[in-house]
Design a protein around this motif. Structure first.
Motif, short mmCIF file in Angstrom:
data_model
loop_
_atom_site.label_atom_id
_atom_site.label_comp_id
_atom_site.label_asym_id
_atom_site.label_seq_id
_atom_site.Cartn_x
_atom_site.Cartn_y
_atom_site.Cartn_z
N TRP A 219 -64.44 14.40 -82.62
CA TRP A 219 -63.46 15.16 -83.40
C TRP A 219 -63.36 14.62 -84.81
O TRP A 219 -63.16 15.37 -85.75
CB TRP A 219 -62.09 15.10 -82.75
N ILE A 220 -63.45 13.29 -84.96
CA ILE A 220 -63.28 12.69 -86.29
C ILE A 220 -64.56 12.08 -86.84
O ILE A 220 -64.64 11.82 -88.03
CB ILE A 220 -62.15 11.64 -86.29
N GLN A 221 -65.55 11.83 -86.01
CA GLN A 221 -66.84 11.29 -86.44
C GLN A 221 -66.68 10.12 -87.41
O GLN A 221 -67.09 10.17 -88.56
CB GLN A 221 -67.69 12.41 -87.06
N ALA A 222 -66.08 9.06 -86.91
CA ALA A 222 -65.81 7.88 -87.74
C ALA A 222 -67.06 7.35 -88.40
O ALA A 222 -68.11 7.23 -87.78
CB ALA A 222 -65.15 6.79 -86.88
N GLU A 223 -66.95 7.02 -89.66
CA GLU A 223 -68.07 6.54 -90.46
C GLU A 223 -68.73 5.30 -89.84
O GLU A 223 -69.96 5.18 -89.87
CB GLU A 223 -67.60 6.23 -91.88
#
Length: 152
Positions: free
Chosen positions: A141-145
């Motif tokens: 959902w957020i695709q963290a870096e």
């Protein structure tokens, strides 16, 4: 006769049922692995998960009681994302059986039939101002870096 045997085999395989399974990683809303497995319904979801991972050579760390890492995902401090001074996300693996998240650990749950569906997904829980705000939200959902790199 060969064609009839092949037809019967094809018909049997189309009618055969097996637990379907999928694994979702941190970065995309599509499975990184998926398949079907004819499970011994006397075994727990946790045990069957390990059998699936072993059979498909999917690396994991953990046991039938719970998984710390699948596909070499980070564990420990490397699985924490600091969002701000007051907010962090803690990542780990969660699972669904037939679209529902059991409240028990996977070694306490059993499939009911070969048509059941199992999903393992990399997820996060958010702590903001020392309060937990969510639980097992899909990481894609957020695709963290730190897991997925910079977004284009």
């Amino acid at each position: 006769m060969k064609h009839m045997a092949f037809s019967l085999l094809l018909l049997f395989s189309l009618n055969a049922q097996a637990v379907s399974w999928k694994i979702f990683g941190a970065c995309e809303n599509k499975p990184v692995h998926e398949g079907a497995y004819e499970a011994d319904l006397q075994k727990s979801v946790g045990t069957i998960s390990l059998e699936i991972f072993d059979l498909n050579k999917i690396p994991y760390v953990g046991s039938e009681e719970g998984l710390n890492s699948i596909l070499n995902s980070p564990i420990g401090l490397d699985s924490i994302e600091v969002v701000s001074d007051a907010e962090m996300r803690v990542y780990g693996w969660c699972y669904l059986v037939n679209g529902k998240q059991p409240m028990e650990m996977p070694h306490k749950i059993q499939f009911q039939s070969q048509s059941d569906k199992l999903i393992w997904f990399y997820a996060y829980s958010t702590n903001k101002n020392n309060q937990w705000e969510d639980y097992c939200s899909p990481a894609y959902w957020i695709q963290a870096e730190q897991f997925c790199g910079k977004k284009p």
